[in-house]
Design an enzyme around this catalytic site. Structure first.
Site, PDB file in Angstrom:
ATOM      1  N   GLU B 162      37.140  32.651  43.964  1.00 49.10           N
ATOM      2  CA  GLU B 162      38.166  32.388  42.945  1.00 49.10           C
ATOM      3  C   GLU B 162      37.588  32.494  41.541  1.00 49.10           C
ATOM      4  O   GLU B 162      36.381  32.437  41.329  1.00 49.10           O
ATOM      5  CB  GLU B 162      38.806  31.025  43.119  1.00 49.10           C
ATOM      6  N   GLU B 305      33.568  32.065  42.537  1.00 49.49           N
ATOM      7  CA  GLU B 305      33.825  33.507  42.687  1.00 49.49           C
ATOM      8  C   GLU B 305      33.727  33.964  44.138  1.00 49.49           C
ATOM      9  O   GLU B 305      34.118  35.069  44.460  1.00 49.49           O
ATOM     10  CB  GLU B 305      32.843  34.361  41.852  1.00 49.49           C
TER      11      GLU B 305
END
Lengths: 340, 340
Positions: B162, B305
């Site tokens: 994310e 991420e």
């Protein structure tokens, strides 16, 4: 290791598109790797795991769950590519080289086998020294020579591994002597013995230390009295790497016993070591604390062979790629933060 | 997950040329992976990391060290391949797919960007619900659809990631509500704020929970009131994987907030999750304990991420190779031991 470039390396890490320090130990690994090699822009190194094999006279006391002939049988398994270390080294893109440092067996020639046999196994250390002082020196010099040769052939990252039925016993003895902890504190179940056998193993280690009185300040003395030929080779490999400023990934409990010997002979050698993982063997934590090393992985491994070191090599490669492949804030037009 | 094959899988692991259990968590991973997929002989899967991006209205309270526009700037960085997740996914042999789940920016078309924008960011959760219930459902359904589509295209191992400036705030709020711990227990420094800002962040989370009164038994309610669009997508991706019996690697703190939502909606979904690492964010440990998951790595990461998940994918591949590539005792003519 020349630490003058630390700030410059850190500045580049801080300029990569991520909050400062948010890649944690990957950043630490990159920093250490670059400081060791002295390269301004590190490349992904050619990698090799050196699996030192040796037999142990003390196996006649019944301290292992496996019979002694497994040492030479596993050497064949390594050469055929079927052992755990072969699988994990292939996964890491590393070659496996097997070293006969002192197996009680005569191998035929094989291009992947380096024959540096100091003896057909050690003597039983509860009856006297495991080897002569000269043999200990010979084993270390062999390891140094292997490191030099590997580095000359282009390897940039080496790892230690070993095979030797019974070798958690000498590794525990070395650890007890060098760290000053009791044998009971640093002795575990090895390949898998029950509590009675563990108690017997501890007694044997106590007896070996009493009879031989190894001098903790003299790594060669410790190695000759309660060591092993594969452990000598590992100590030498580490010293050879340190001398050539090449990083070396140290596997688990047995390998770190070799690292203790190397550290005793040359304290700065520890700056060139990466501790790959935290072994199930209880003495490993004590070894790493003694050396001031923090392991990369903690996956309940206790196989040896270099398996933890091979896995750790993949993480070191990842750290190098972070340093060289990530975009910078300015280059990627990403607004910088105001982190504390 | 059908556990009937556990004994058969264990028997093969025990027949490999190593002491029983000596490859620790690699053996556990192989066991779990094979049980999830149901395959008799696992192949190295095609891998992808899905990076869900979203913005957060609560950033207007100043809870992040980075400005809001970094969310869309980092999406461009992902698409150009320069972010941490790009480097680590390449290292793992995984593709990166970016999902605009709710970024406050209009992106042009790009083959690596999946546009599933539920809204231009969430509303400020201290003034009311972050999104409508319908938007929460839409975000989850998008994640499920993305998983189904990826699996149909041949991916066998997915990972969550994310990007969303401010998203440790909703992740902490979700964690507090679902685990029943206080916001102070589960809130950390995110990308790097000082102690004053941390205290303010905790107060904001308390306020958001007080105003919205999310129902901990209703994952959709929690998600809509104190969640985020990228967290909805992650929850959906996990549910989609579980529905198709495909393993999913869950990254750090934000991703595990999505896993908490998925678990609330479907408790058995946890059987399909691999917890990749232990984040620096203090709430992560509490999330993992709630789910009963043990992380693979502990490397002080806090980037998100999907970076931890990508690293863990390399370890899962290693575990599969151990299962399929190692020799057996009988095949390698190695004498078996008598381990306990």
């Amino acid at each position: 290791v020349d630490t003058k470039r630390e700030a410059e390396i850190q500045a580049h890490l801080d300029d990569l598109t991520k909050p400062k320090g948010s890649l944690g130990r990957l950043e630490e690994l990159a920093q250490k790797y670059i400081l060791i090699t002295g390269a301004s822009w590190p490349k992904i190194p050619q990698k090799a795991v050196f699996v030192f094999a040796g037999d142990h006279g003390v196996t006649e006391e019944g301290i292992s769950a496996f019979p002694k002939e497994v040492t030479y049988q596993m050497v064949y398994n390594f050469l055929r590519g079927g052992a755990g270390i072969n699988v994990l080294a292939r996964h890491a893109g590393a070659n496996v080289h097997v070293v006969d440092a002192g197996v009680d067996y005569d191998f035929e020639k094989n291009q992947d086998l380096i024959i540096k046999k100091v003896d057909y196994g050690t003597k039983n250390m509860i009856k006297g020294p495991a080897m002569t002082r000269q043999q200990a020196v010979e084993g270390i010099l062999n390891g140094i020579e292997i490191a030099f040769d590997a580095i000359q052939r282009g390897y940039g990252l080496l790892a230690t591994g070993e095979m030797g039925i019974g070798n958690t016993t000498p590794a525990s003895a070395i650890t007890a002597v060098i760290t000053g902890k009791s044998p009971a504190c640093v002795t575990g179940r090895g390949t898998g013995i029950d509590s009675d056998a563990l108690n017997k193993k501890i007694q044997i280690i106590e007896q070996a230390i009493n009879i031989n009185q190894p001098n903790p300040c003299d790594g060669i003395d410790v190695l000759s009295k309660v060591g092993g030929h594969e452990i000598a080779g590992i100590a030498g490999l580490i010293l050879g790497c340190a001398a050539k400023k090449v990083p070396v990934v140290v596997d688990g409990f047995i390998s770190t016993a070799g690292a203790l010997i190397a550290h005793t002979l040359c304290p700065t050698s520890v700056q060139y070591m990466f501790a790959s993982h935290m072994s199930v063997e209880q003495g490993h934590r004590i070894q790493l604390e003694h050396l001031g090393l923090k392991p990369l992985l903690d996956m309940d491994l206790r196989l040896g062979e270099g398996t933890g070191a091979a896995l750790a090599m993949t993480i070191i490669d990842a750290a190098i790629k972070i340093y060289t492949e990530m975009a910078t804030f300015s280059g990627a037009k990403v607004s910088p933060g105001n982190e504390v």
